[in-house]
Design a protein around this motif. Structure first.
Motif, mmCIF file in Angstrom:
data_model
loop_
_atom_site.group_PDB
_atom_site.id
_atom_site.type_symbol
_atom_site.label_atom_id
_atom_site.label_comp_id
_atom_site.label_asym_id
_atom_site.label_seq_id
_atom_site.Cartn_x
_atom_site.Cartn_y
_atom_site.Cartn_z
ATOM 1 N N MET A 180 -2.334 15.513 13.504
ATOM 2 C CA MET A 180 -3.683 15.090 13.861
ATOM 3 C C MET A 180 -4.573 14.960 12.620
ATOM 4 N N VAL A 181 -4.494 15.935 11.741
ATOM 5 C CA VAL A 181 -5.339 15.926 10.549
ATOM 6 C C VAL A 181 -4.883 14.860 9.564
ATOM 7 N N GLN A 182 -3.563 14.606 9.491
ATOM 8 C CA GLN A 182 -3.049 13.661 8.510
ATOM 9 C C GLN A 182 -3.467 12.228 8.796
ATOM 10 N N GLY A 183 -3.759 11.911 10.051
ATOM 11 C CA GLY A 183 -4.138 10.539 10.388
ATOM 12 C C GLY A 183 -5.325 10.044 9.578
ATOM 13 N N PRO A 184 -6.480 10.695 9.683
ATOM 14 C CA PRO A 184 -7.625 10.259 8.870
ATOM 15 C C PRO A 184 -7.363 10.340 7.368
ATOM 16 N N GLU A 185 -6.599 11.368 6.928
ATOM 17 C CA GLU A 185 -6.326 11.487 5.501
ATOM 18 C C GLU A 185 -5.505 10.303 4.992
ATOM 19 N N LEU A 186 -4.513 9.876 5.747
ATOM 20 C CA LEU A 186 -3.715 8.722 5.350
ATOM 21 C C LEU A 186 -4.543 7.447 5.382
ATOM 22 N N GLU A 187 -5.459 7.334 6.320
ATOM 23 C CA GLU A 187 -6.323 6.156 6.352
ATOM 24 C C GLU A 187 -7.197 6.082 5.103
ATOM 25 N N ILE A 188 -7.723 7.240 4.688
ATOM 26 C CA ILE A 188 -8.518 7.264 3.463
ATOM 27 C C ILE A 188 -7.655 6.838 2.273
ATOM 28 N N ALA A 189 -6.442 7.414 2.186
ATOM 29 C CA ALA A 189 -5.560 7.096 1.066
ATOM 30 C C ALA A 189 -5.185 5.619 1.063
ATOM 31 N N LEU A 190 -4.906 5.064 2.235
ATOM 32 C CA LEU A 190 -4.541 3.651 2.316
ATOM 33 C C LEU A 190 -5.720 2.754 1.931
ATOM 34 N N ALA A 191 -6.909 3.107 2.401
ATOM 35 C CA ALA A 191 -8.095 2.328 2.041
ATOM 36 C C ALA A 191 -8.340 2.372 0.534
ATOM 37 N N GLU A 192 -8.125 3.531 -0.064
ATOM 38 C CA GLU A 192 -8.325 3.658 -1.501
ATOM 39 C C GLU A 192 -7.271 2.874 -2.267
ATOM 40 N N ALA A 193 -6.008 2.928 -1.829
ATOM 41 C CA ALA A 193 -4.955 2.155 -2.493
ATOM 42 C C ALA A 193 -5.216 0.659 -2.358
ATOM 43 N N THR A 194 -5.694 0.250 -1.205
ATOM 44 C CA THR A 194 -6.034 -1.166 -1.000
ATOM 45 C C THR A 194 -7.176 -1.592 -1.921
ATOM 46 N N ARG A 195 -8.151 -0.719 -2.074
ATOM 47 C CA ARG A 195 -9.277 -1.032 -2.955
ATOM 48 C C ARG A 195 -8.815 -1.181 -4.402
ATOM 49 N N ARG A 196 -7.932 -0.274 -4.846
ATOM 50 C CA ARG A 196 -7.425 -0.366 -6.215
ATOM 51 C C ARG A 196 -6.598 -1.647 -6.405
ATOM 52 N N PHE A 197 -5.834 -1.998 -5.379
ATOM 53 C CA PHE A 197 -5.019 -3.208 -5.442
ATOM 54 C C PHE A 197 -5.909 -4.451 -5.537
ATOM 55 N N GLU A 198 -7.035 -4.389 -4.866
ATOM 56 C CA GLU A 198 -7.988 -5.501 -4.904
ATOM 57 C C GLU A 198 -8.593 -5.641 -6.303
ATOM 58 N N ILE A 199 -8.894 -4.499 -6.913
ATOM 59 C CA ILE A 199 -9.517 -4.515 -8.240
ATOM 60 C C ILE A 199 -8.511 -4.954 -9.306
ATOM 61 N N GLU A 200 -7.291 -4.413 -9.230
ATOM 62 C CA GLU A 200 -6.263 -4.716 -10.237
ATOM 63 C C GLU A 200 -4.977 -5.123 -9.531
ATOM 64 N N PHE A 201 -4.676 -6.408 -9.583
ATOM 65 C CA PHE A 201 -3.508 -6.946 -8.906
ATOM 66 C C PHE A 201 -2.283 -6.674 -9.762
ATOM 67 N N SER A 202 -1.717 -5.432 -9.621
ATOM 68 C CA SER A 202 -0.584 -5.035 -10.454
ATOM 69 C C SER A 202 0.561 -4.552 -9.578
ATOM 70 N N GLU A 203 1.732 -4.523 -10.191
ATOM 71 C CA GLU A 203 2.922 -4.048 -9.483
ATOM 72 C C GLU A 203 2.747 -2.581 -9.066
ATOM 73 N N ALA A 204 2.177 -1.756 -9.965
ATOM 74 C CA ALA A 204 2.022 -0.333 -9.669
ATOM 75 C C ALA A 204 1.101 -0.114 -8.476
ATOM 76 N N ASN A 205 -0.014 -0.829 -8.461
ATOM 77 C CA ASN A 205 -0.949 -0.670 -7.353
ATOM 78 C C ASN A 205 -0.375 -1.211 -6.053
ATOM 79 N N PHE A 206 0.382 -2.309 -6.148
ATOM 80 C CA PHE A 206 1.025 -2.850 -4.948
ATOM 81 C C PHE A 206 2.049 -1.862 -4.397
ATOM 82 N N ALA A 207 2.828 -1.234 -5.306
ATOM 83 C CA ALA A 207 3.839 -0.271 -4.873
ATOM 84 C C ALA A 207 3.188 0.955 -4.228
ATOM 85 N N GLU A 208 2.071 1.400 -4.790
ATOM 86 C CA GLU A 208 1.388 2.554 -4.223
ATOM 87 C C GLU A 208 0.843 2.242 -2.836
ATOM 88 N N GLN A 209 0.311 1.021 -2.696
ATOM 89 C CA GLN A 209 -0.197 0.640 -1.371
ATOM 90 C C GLN A 209 0.930 0.605 -0.345
#
Length: 634
Positions: free
Chosen positions: A581-610
């Motif tokens: 139950m707790v991990q759901g919102p935490e993963l959403e935050i992490a995914l949103a942050e990874a997506t934001r980084r991918f948007e800022i820097e279109f790199s293989e590392a950021n894509f892999a993290e997302q």
């Protein structure tokens, strides 16, 4: 048994009337007094007032009037002596034993208050005489003016073993000993092992004298500062029938009315700090009397203001005293009642600061006072290193010990929640990737389009959310939350181990949120909570009906066909379900942050993290679906 007027007067002085009445009637602070709906007649608008300083209550509706003893006899229905005994036990006083000669002694005695007033007059007279020259010089050196010396009643005790004893001989030695003015060594064991009669002698000799007064301005004890070499530097009266150092605050008689004008009370370490502040215009200062701040003194401060300011010296000893006071206050905290902590410059006391920088500097220190939670957090953060995982875990345990000391369940819950947020922000905060200096932001329409690996332009990804989505928006999440709550109602002993995580949840459904909050509060108020107790707490309309429905044997299990009474299995199932139950919102935050980084820097590392976090989120959603599968036939 004879109760003298002096003894009864002291009993009333030691009893805080608003606290006594507040045990039976809901009282509210109203300026310098308290008000309540009169318990002696039916009324909807409060007309019953309580005045702690004068020690009486009065109802403007029915005319009821009296003091603490009258309250016990009229409202509680106790006989007079039973009322006196109960009040005396609370005030730490002994009821005089039955003695047929007590009445005669009471007629002959002038009373301890008279003795203390006479002693004060004696010390003031000595201060003005030839022998008081050194004491007057000391005051001048400390910058204490004549008006301040008069207001605080400075005096001088001459350096002789029997000067006060001789001056007050009409009161009799027993009375002077009882008042703490003489020391009686009779009965002590001399070096040769023989017992011999010794003469009483003055307790205070060659000292600058300060009267210690009760809230009514009556002298009840003395403090003496030595002027030359010697120990102790400060000497206080011993505890007497008039004086209990753990219940008394120096300058309470002057600070109490001053606090009503300023809306604050300043607690400092000693007499001279109080006097320096008063001379600089801070009349609302008090000090404990040679001891750490006690529970009784803290309660007395809260009668004056809701959040007193503790302003101890800036050295290590002063800051240690501050944290002792903070720890002692924890079990007493109530909604709205707390402490603030003003931090003086290192190595300075209020007198030093005012002398060096003036009253404005002292005001700035008071304005920057920290709330109690800030003081506790900073102390626990700096008391030990935080370099290893074990040391970080030890910090969490220390913070939990702090919250466990708080008795009021609502205050405790908020402290636990605040500490957890700070702890997580300190050790688990996500770090943002910096934008590369040559990042391309051009593209069609001048937007933030970027090229993919094949050179094709891609539209910008939707912006990442900044807030955690509330739990219970989707059907699966709501079903899992109901299953968790149902299991906790059946097994309330499992609430306590998980209450920090439960308290941190943001729940969309208001009814489920109220049930969760009620469970957490109940776990704070009692060591063990039973199912019936929870239902009693929840017994209000929709909340109760939903909670009652959760107890149906055929609904809301954590996994298919997992109805079990095995406590170990229940604990494991709940731990996994709450984690999911707790991990759901935490993963959403992490995914949103990874997506934001991918948007800022279109790199293989950021894509892999997302993509990695997307996979974790998919696994979480799959496990959520498994946990919420309905049982056969449901």
């Amino acid at each position: 048994m004879t109760l003298t007027p002096q003894w009864l007067d002291e009993l009333r002085a030691r009893t805080t009337l608003s606290t006594l009445i507040g045990k039976s009637v809901k009282v509210q602070k109203a300026g310098r007094e308290y008000k309540a709906c009169c318990p002696f007649h039916n009324e909807k608008t409060p007309s019953f007032t309580i005045n702690d300083e004068k020690g009486f209550y009065h109802c403007f509706g029915c005319g009821a009037h009296g003091d603490a003893i009258r309250w016990m006899t009229d409202q509680r229905g106790l006989p007079f002596m039973e009322a006196v005994k109960e009040l005396a036990a609370s005030a730490g006083m002994e009821v005089p034993a039955a003695d047929p000669r007590a009445a005669k002694r009471a007629e002959q005695a002038r009373g301890l208050h008279d003795v203390m007033a006479a002693a004060q007059d004696f010390f003031v007279a000595q201060m003005a005489g030839i022998e008081g020259a050194e004491a007057r010089a000391y005051l001048q050196k400390r910058g204490i003016g004549a008006a301040t010396a008069l207001a605080f009643g400075f005096g001088y005790s001459p350096d002789g073993r029997g000067r006060l004893k001789s001056a007050l001989k009409d009161y009799g030695e027993p009375m002077l000993v009882e008042a703490g003015l003489l020391i009686d060594p009779d009965g002590a064991e001399p070096d040769d092992g023989k017992t011999r009669k010794r003469e009483t002698y003055d307790r205070f000799r060659g000292r600058l004298m300060l009267p210690i007064r009760d809230i009514r301005g009556r002298t009840i004890a003395f403090g003496g500062r030595i002027l030359g070499a010697g120990e102790p530097k400060y000497l206080n009266s011993p505890d007497t029938p008039l004086f209990d150092k753990g219940r008394t605050l120096y300058n309470i008689d002057r600070a109490s009315p001053a606090s009503r004008q300023t809306g604050r009370v300043i607690v400092v370490e000693g007499y001279m700090d109080v006097i320096a502040l008063a001379q600089a215009g801070f009349g609302e200062a008090v000090a404990p009397l040679g001891t750490a701040l006690t529970e009784h003194q803290i309660e007395r401060l809260w009668k004056m203001v809701d959040v007193p300011i503790l302003c101890f010296d800036g050295d290590a000893a002063g800051q240690k005293a501050a944290i002792r006071a903070a720890t002692r206050a924890l079990p007493l905290l109530h909604p709205g009642r707390s402490l603030n902590f003003a931090v003086l410059p290192a190595g300075q006391d209020p007198d030093d600061l005012i002398r060096a920088s003036g009253a404005a500097a002292m005001e700035a220190v008071l304005d920057a006072a920290q709330p109690l939670i800030e003081r506790l957090w900073h102390h626990e953060l700096t008391v030990a290193p935080l370099d290893t995982p074990e040391q970080k875990a030890a910090l969490k345990q220390r913070l939990r010990a702090v919250t466990d000391a708080i008795q009021h369940p609502d205050v405790r819950m908020h402290y636990a929640h605040e500490f957890r947020e700070r702890y997580d922000a300190l050790f688990f905060a996500r770090r943002e990737s910096p934008s590369p200096p040559g990042q391309r932001r051009g593209g069609p329409d001048g937007g933030r389009w970027q090229r993919d690996r094949r050179g094709n332009w891609k539209p910008p990804l939707p912006p990442a959310g900044t807030e955690v989505r509330a739990i219970g928006v989707t059907g699966l999440e709501q079903r899992l939350l109901r299953a968790i709550l149902a299991s906790l109602i059946r097994h309330p002993e499992q609430i306590r181990p998980h209450r920090e995580m439960l308290a941190a949840l943001r729940i969309a459904d208001p009814t489920l949120a109220r049930i969760t909050n009620a469970m957490v509060r109940a776990s704070f108020s009692k060591e063990t909570v039973e199912t019936d107790t929870l239902l009693t707490i929840l017994e209000q309309g929709e909340v109760y009906n939903m909670a009652k429905g959760m107890l149906r044997a055929d609904t809301f299990t954590l996994t298919p066909k997992r109805m079990t009474a095995d406590p170990d299995r229940v604990a494991r199932d709940l731990e996994e379900a709450i984690r999911v139950m707790v991990q759901g919102p935490e993963l959403e935050i992490a995914l949103a942050e990874a997506t934001r980084r991918f948007e800022i820097e279109f790199s293989e590392a950021n894509f892999a993290e997302q993509q990695r976090i997307r996979a974790l989120k998919a696994d979480h959603d799959h496990r959520l679906a498994e946990l919420t599968q309905p049982q056969d036939g449901i």
